[in-house]
Design a protein around this motif. Structure first.
Motif, PDB file in Angstrom:
ATOM      1  N   ALA A 189      32.747 -33.606   6.753  1.00 16.03           N
ATOM      2  CA  ALA A 189      32.157 -34.778   6.909  1.00 16.03           C
ATOM      3  C   ALA A 189      32.674 -35.521   5.678  1.00 16.03           C
ATOM      4  O   ALA A 189      32.648 -36.885   5.828  1.00 16.03           O
ATOM      5  N   ALA A 190      32.287 -35.016   4.400  1.00 10.80           N
ATOM      6  CA  ALA A 190      32.419 -35.634   3.454  1.00 10.80           C
ATOM      7  C   ALA A 190      33.801 -35.613   2.593  1.00 10.80           C
ATOM      8  O   ALA A 190      34.260 -36.070   1.788  1.00 10.80           O
ATOM      9  N   THR A 216      16.551 -37.973  -5.405  1.00 17.09           N
ATOM     10  CA  THR A 216      17.788 -37.391  -4.726  1.00 17.09           C
ATOM     11  C   THR A 216      17.386 -36.870  -3.359  1.00 17.09           C
ATOM     12  O   THR A 216      18.317 -36.959  -2.601  1.00 17.09           O
ATOM     13  N   VAL A 217      16.330 -36.179  -3.389  1.00 19.59           N
ATOM     14  CA  VAL A 217      15.829 -35.477  -2.069  1.00 19.59           C
ATOM     15  C   VAL A 217      16.048 -36.742  -1.054  1.00 19.59           C
ATOM     16  O   VAL A 217      16.327 -36.497   0.290  1.00 19.59           O
ATOM     17  N   ALA A 218      15.306 -37.905  -1.311  1.00 19.24           N
ATOM     18  CA  ALA A 218      15.421 -38.881  -0.515  1.00 19.24           C
ATOM     19  C   ALA A 218      16.811 -39.498   0.020  1.00 19.24           C
ATOM     20  O   ALA A 218      16.886 -39.648   1.222  1.00 19.24           O
ATOM     21  N   ALA A 219      17.382 -39.447  -0.922  1.00 19.83           N
ATOM     22  CA  ALA A 219      19.006 -39.997  -0.690  1.00 19.83           C
ATOM     23  C   ALA A 219      19.502 -38.860   0.215  1.00 19.83           C
ATOM     24  O   ALA A 219      20.252 -39.117   1.430  1.00 19.83           O
ATOM     25  N   HIS A 220      19.354 -37.556   0.045  1.00 23.91           N
ATOM     26  CA  HIS A 220      19.871 -36.446   0.777  1.00 23.91           C
ATOM     27  C   HIS A 220      19.447 -36.936   2.322  1.00 23.91           C
ATOM     28  O   HIS A 220      20.389 -36.738   3.363  1.00 23.91           O
ATOM     29  N   ILE A 221      18.166 -36.941   2.585  1.00 19.17           N
ATOM     30  CA  ILE A 221      17.489 -36.902   3.947  1.00 19.17           C
ATOM     31  C   ILE A 221      18.073 -38.529   4.717  1.00 19.17           C
ATOM     32  O   ILE A 221      18.306 -38.278   5.875  1.00 19.17           O
ATOM     33  N   ALA A 222      18.302 -39.301   3.720  1.00 16.70           N
ATOM     34  CA  ALA A 222      18.848 -40.776   4.346  1.00 16.70           C
ATOM     35  C   ALA A 222      20.401 -40.337   4.992  1.00 16.70           C
ATOM     36  O   ALA A 222      20.650 -40.814   6.060  1.00 16.70           O
ATOM     37  N   GLU A 223      21.084 -39.738   4.017  1.00 19.53           N
ATOM     38  CA  GLU A 223      22.407 -39.345   4.651  1.00 19.53           C
ATOM     39  C   GLU A 223      22.433 -38.412   5.743  1.00 19.53           C
ATOM     40  O   GLU A 223      23.257 -38.567   6.628  1.00 19.53           O
ATOM     41  N   LEU A 224      21.839 -37.548   5.601  1.00 17.92           N
ATOM     42  CA  LEU A 224      21.939 -36.575   7.086  1.00 17.92           C
ATOM     43  C   LEU A 224      21.251 -37.245   8.231  1.00 17.92           C
ATOM     44  O   LEU A 224      21.966 -36.867   9.070  1.00 17.92           O
ATOM     45  N   LYS A 258      22.070 -40.264   8.962  1.00 13.06           N
ATOM     46  CA  LYS A 258      22.930 -41.205   9.344  1.00 13.06           C
ATOM     47  C   LYS A 258      24.166 -40.224   9.693  1.00 13.06           C
ATOM     48  O   LYS A 258      24.808 -40.688  10.826  1.00 13.06           O
ATOM     49  N   HIS A 259      24.361 -39.226   9.202  1.00 11.60           N
ATOM     50  CA  HIS A 259      25.737 -38.447   9.385  1.00 11.60           C
ATOM     51  C   HIS A 259      25.614 -37.193  10.054  1.00 11.60           C
ATOM     52  O   HIS A 259      26.367 -36.434  10.971  1.00 11.60           O
ATOM     53  N   ALA A 260      24.375 -36.561   9.999  1.00  9.93           N
ATOM     54  CA  ALA A 260      24.151 -35.453  10.717  1.00  9.93           C
ATOM     55  C   ALA A 260      22.669 -35.155  11.073  1.00  9.93           C
ATOM     56  O   ALA A 260      21.934 -34.314  10.559  1.00  9.93           O
ATOM     57  N   PRO A 261      22.077 -35.636  11.875  1.00  6.82           N
ATOM     58  CA  PRO A 261      20.774 -35.793  12.350  1.00  6.82           C
ATOM     59  C   PRO A 261      20.034 -34.500  12.919  1.00  6.82           C
ATOM     60  O   PRO A 261      19.118 -33.849  12.675  1.00  6.82           O
ATOM     61  N   GLN A 262      21.285 -33.568  13.037  1.00  8.33           N
ATOM     62  CA  GLN A 262      20.625 -32.345  13.870  1.00  8.33           C
ATOM     63  C   GLN A 262      20.501 -31.235  12.587  1.00  8.33           C
ATOM     64  O   GLN A 262      19.835 -30.403  12.641  1.00  8.33           O
TER      65      GLN A 262
END
Length: 355
Positions: free
Chosen positions: A258-259, A298-306, A308-312
């Motif tokens: 996806a990236a 960084t962890v917060a940014a990871h969670i936000a991206e997930l 958006k793109h891969a909620p599962q």
């Protein structure tokens, strides 16, 4: 470092002695009821120091056990093929699905497909390689129909169960063994080679311990004694390490695609190989990454991206991040002053409670 473990009796050329060294390769008939397989020793000559005898010169030795497989899934035919290379002789296999039949034909050519009762009628050593939840009913059914005879080696490959599940077979005079290979199987010939050095969780009555270990060694494996009461915990550990690893790797590959990464397997291979090697060598000291460093942003940014793109993938990320934070904090890798913000991010993102 080499482990100290009991050495099974050996036959000629220093090989682990078969539990049925006197069985004739020409005999297809079952042993008379009440006659257990002999455990006689053979003359020995030493192999070269430091060498591991496995699957060599099998054609020069008589077949010692006739082998049957009940359940031609990914495991049974592979183990039978490995025993064949060690000089034993597969004589029957049972399988229901078309995939099972194809697998048996590929790994055990010319071995007839028959009903389970017929497998037991033909074999000295029977491998019960069925799903865990099916095993107790299978054992009970075989005993009720009189398929199990005295002196027959009944081996299951379940990680969850020890020998207690074979208690009905033991009462019928069978010799029970639990031999669980700590390996993931594809059900193809490549698995036979992967057994080299593979650990087997072994549970057996004390008087059959050497026989169990001999069979494992003949398949190229390393016997590891597991107490009956420890089998469920042992199996949970393997599932946590292997089954969940596949899920994590598959999710990571999806996210990399996806990236925009064209070959996520090539990117992850060296990274995951190094991480696994470091973890096996150093345990928690091998922890790296933003969680163990306390990089809450960084962890917060990871969670936000997930999200958006891969909620599962969010739930898995949060669960593993919390577990990683707990271990890093307990082992002094995560500084307490940084842990508060990090755990706050993880808590606000859906997993409450204190570390």
């Amino acid at each position: 470092m080499a482990r100290n473990r009991p050495v099974p009796p050996e036959d000629w050329n220093g090989r682990p002695h078969s539990v049925n060294a006197q069985h004739s390769p020409e005999s297809h008939e079952p042993r008379p009821p009440g006659t257990p397989p002999p455990y006689a020793s053979e003359p020995r000559t030493a192999d070269a120091p430091g060498t591991r005898p496995r699957h060599t010169d099998a054609q020069d030795r008589p077949a010692r056990l006739t082998v049957g497989v009940v359940g031609a899934g990914r495991v049974g035919p592979v183990l039978a093929a490995s025993l064949q290379l060690a000089g034993h002789r597969p004589v029957a296999v049972s399988g229901v699905s078309e995939a099972s039949r194809r697998r048996a034909a590929a790994l055990l050519p010319d071995v007839p497909l028959v009903e389970p009762a017929e497998v037991l009628a033909r074999a000295d050593l029977v491998l019960l390689t069925v799903p865990d939840d099916t095993l107790p009913g299978l054992v009970a059914g075989l005993v009720e129909t009189g398929a199990i005879r005295p002196g027959q080696l009944i081996v299951h490959t379940s990680g969850r169960y020890g020998c207690a599940v074979l208690e009905p077979a033991l009462r019928a005079g069978a010799l029970p063994l639990a031999l669980h290979p700590a390996m993931t199987f594809t059900g193809t010939a490549v698995d036979v080679q992967r057994l080299a050095g593979c650990s087997f969780g072994v549970t057996a009555p004390e008087e059959l311990r050497l026989a169990a270990e001999a069979l494992v060694i003949e398949m190229g494996g390393e016997p590891e004694w597991i107490a009956e009461e420890a089998r469920p915990l042992y199996h949970a550990a393997l599932a946590l390490g292997a089954n969940h690893l596949v899920t994590l790797v598959a999710q990571a590959m999806e996210l990399l695609r996806a990236a925009g990464v064209g070959a996520p397997d090539r990117m992850l291979g060296p990274l995951l190989g190094a991480a696994l090697d470091n973890a096996l060598r150093s345990g928690d000291a091998a922890l790296t990454g933003p969680v163990s460093r306390g990089d809450a942003g960084t962890v917060a940014a990871h969670i936000a991206e997930l999200r958006k793109h891969a909620p599962q993938s969010v739930a898995g990320y949060l669960a593993m991040a919390r577990a990683t934070a707990d271990r890093a904090l307990a082992h002094g890798l995560l500084k307490p002053e940084l842990a508060e913000d990090l755990l706050g991010v993880l808590s606000e993102s859906g997993l409450g409670g204190a570390a």
